[in-house]
Every structure is written in C-alpha cells, then in structure tokens.
Design a protein around this motif. Structure first.
Motif, mmCIF file in Angstrom:
data_model
loop_
_atom_site.group_PDB
_atom_site.id
_atom_site.type_symbol
_atom_site.label_atom_id
_atom_site.label_comp_id
_atom_site.label_asym_id
_atom_site.label_seq_id
_atom_site.Cartn_x
_atom_site.Cartn_y
_atom_site.Cartn_z
ATOM 1 N N ASP A 83 31.324 45.439 50.439
ATOM 2 C CA ASP A 83 31.254 45.452 48.976
ATOM 3 C C ASP A 83 29.786 45.328 48.574
ATOM 4 O OD1 ASP A 83 31.522 44.762 46.115
ATOM 5 O OD2 ASP A 83 33.638 44.435 46.606
ATOM 6 N N LEU A 109 35.749 37.085 48.453
ATOM 7 C CA LEU A 109 36.587 37.560 49.556
ATOM 8 C C LEU A 109 36.405 36.691 50.795
ATOM 9 C CD1 LEU A 109 36.199 41.412 49.097
ATOM 10 C CD2 LEU A 109 38.366 40.165 49.115
ATOM 11 N N PHE A 124 38.392 44.997 54.231
ATOM 12 C CA PHE A 124 38.489 44.855 52.776
ATOM 13 C C PHE A 124 37.332 45.663 52.188
ATOM 14 C CE2 PHE A 124 40.652 41.148 54.483
ATOM 15 C CZ PHE A 124 41.844 41.190 53.769
ATOM 16 N N ASP A 165 35.422 47.980 49.200
ATOM 17 C CA ASP A 165 35.168 48.428 47.834
ATOM 18 C C ASP A 165 35.087 49.962 47.833
ATOM 19 O OD1 ASP A 165 34.606 48.346 45.127
ATOM 20 O OD2 ASP A 165 32.483 47.901 45.391
ATOM 21 N N THR A 177 39.521 47.187 47.586
ATOM 22 C CA THR A 177 39.276 46.182 46.551
ATOM 23 C C THR A 177 38.321 46.810 45.543
ATOM 24 O OG1 THR A 177 37.403 45.229 47.760
ATOM 25 C CG2 THR A 177 39.578 44.299 48.192
ATOM 26 N N LEU A 202 43.904 46.568 45.888
ATOM 27 C CA LEU A 202 43.758 45.408 45.012
ATOM 28 C C LEU A 202 42.802 45.749 43.879
ATOM 29 C CD1 LEU A 202 43.460 42.551 47.665
ATOM 30 C CD2 LEU A 202 45.435 43.086 46.223
ATOM 31 N N LYS A 256 40.430 44.634 40.981
ATOM 32 C CA LYS A 256 39.639 43.486 40.536
ATOM 33 C C LYS A 256 39.826 43.262 39.035
ATOM 34 C CE LYS A 256 35.926 44.396 43.888
ATOM 35 N NZ LYS A 256 34.512 44.796 44.030
ATOM 36 N N PHE A 304 45.693 38.685 47.050
ATOM 37 C CA PHE A 304 44.988 38.901 48.314
ATOM 38 C C PHE A 304 45.905 38.573 49.493
ATOM 39 C CE2 PHE A 304 42.672 37.108 51.886
ATOM 40 C CZ PHE A 304 41.694 38.058 52.144
#
Length: 252
Positions: free
Chosen positions: A9, A18, A53, A55, A79, A98, A100, A107
């Motif tokens: 991310d 996270l 995870f 972005d 995410t 997910l 934001k 999560f």
C-alpha cells in the motif's frame, strides 16, 4: 495453519492499520510491508507468500497490474478506497475485496476466507460427487466435498455460485456463509439441471427462480450484486423473456 502474508500500500497509515490487524490475527504471520508494488515484486516472486493485502491505485505499478503478474499459490485480498474495481477483482481470482475504511471484523472475515481456501487446498480433497444420472432435473440435490466432509446441497436452496481459480463458493438461501469446495465452476455447472440455473458471468451461475431484482445489468441478492457480462447478456435476456409476460410475445 499459519498464513504468511505481506502488505502492499502506498499510504503509510493504511500499512500501519493493516499491520495492527495482522498482529491481532493468530493465523497470520506478517513477512513484509511495501509502499509500492514495484518494491514487492522480488519478495513475492520467491513463491512463499500465501496472502497479499494489496492496494489498487498506486504509482508506477497498480495493484490490478501487479495481481496479473503473480504466479503460484499466493492469493490476494484487495484493500482500496475505490469500489469500481470490485468486478475486475473477480478476473484475477481475488479471495476478497475490502473497501476502505474497513473494520477489523471485515478484515478478519476476509482473512478467514483465505484460511478456508488454503485449508481446502492443503487437504487435497477430491471433489465431485454425483454421477450425471443423479443430477438430472428430477434430482433435488447434489453432493460436494467441503471441510473434509461430503455435504448434500438441496438445489432449491442455492441462490448463486461463484467460481474462482480452482474452487467454488456456493451461496445458499438462509445461510450466512457460502460452502467452499475445490471444484471448478465448469464441473459444477455440468452437475446442475439445465434450465434451472443460468450462467451470467465467467465467474457466476445463478438460480433463475431466485432472481428478485435486476439493477443496471446486475442481479441483486441482498447486499450482493452479481454482474451480467457481455458474453452472457443475450442468453440471459432470452431467459428473462421466457419468464416475462411483457416480453414473451413478439412485437409487431
């Protein structure tokens, strides 16, 4: 089972959040965090990361492009602050998506989906169950392997089925969680009675009689929206026409 994971991310606060979520989750082990997908390429390419995870909107190399480069066992939870990528996430077989800001509960739910997938995969369970003769229109159920058990699924309870790379999620009426099974969507489709279920997307099959609402080329099941892809638009329109008094007769 412990899942090795990493975080990618470009926002430091997002990484920090996270990381705190991962530390609270006993079956996750954080291997590394990166503030760009380019930095993560070498580490992920080693092939020992289970869960990423990731972005989506990042400079140089965005998350969607990065996900298409991944090979091997690694699975992704996107995410992002942008909901428009949800449909695209199905194309790269993401475990979950997910939006934001998301809570630890959201999560954890995504992490548990990943854990279920890896447990099924590690178990190397042979899935498939019923001979074609037993899955004819007259048969009210099918069997699939899930959680190391053979489970009977009543056909009239199925809302829709989601196919990912090498497993399916079967969503049932009145059940809060889907049934996961290591089975291809194509194999499962062959087990279903023709005319009762319809393919609407490369990743989705729905039961026709369970469709209550269609909103802008999406089938609505509660809070879930199932996309109708261009490939299946014509056959879906024909299905609707067969069951609609408004469109069932040809126009002069």
């Amino acid at each position: 089972m412990i899942l090795k994971c990493c975080i990618i991310d470009d926002e430091p606060l997002a990484i920090e959040l996270l990381e705190s979520y991962v530390k609270r989750t006993p079956f996750l082990q954080l291997e590394a965090s990166f503030n760009s997908a380019v930095q993560a390429v070498e580490r992920v390419s080693r092939g020992d990361i289970d869960l990423i995870f990731l972005d989506i909107q990042m400079p140089e190399l965005d998350g969607m492009e990065f996900s298409r480069m991944i090979e091997g066992r690694s699975r992704i939870v996107f995410t992002t602050a942008f909901g428009q990528y949800a449909v695209d996430s199905y194309k790269v077989n993401a475990i979950d998506y997910l939006l934001k800001p998301f809570s630890y509960a959201d999560f954890l739910k995504a992490a548990q989906k990943a854990l279920q997938w890896f447990e099924l995969s590690e178990g190397n369970v042979a899935n498939t169950a019923v001979a074609p003769a037993e899955t004819s229109a007259a048969s009210p159920y099918i069997f699939v392997k899930s959680d190391y058990k053979l489970k009977q699924i009543p056909l009239d309870k199925i809302l829709y089925i989601e196919g990912l790379k090498d497993y399916v999620k079967i969503y049932l009426e009145g059940e809060p969680h889907p049934i996961l099974s290591l089975l291809s969507l194509k194999s499962l489709e062959e087990m279903l009675p023709e005319g009762q279920f319809i393919r609407v997307h490369r990743s989705f099959i729905v039961q026709g009689c369970k469709i209550k609402m269609i909103d802008r080329n999406r089938i609505v099941f509660g809070k879930e929206y199932i996309p109708i892809s261009d490939t299946y638009k014509e056959s879906f329109a024909e299905f609707i026409a067969q069951h609609s008094p408004l469109t069932g007769k040809p126009q002069n």
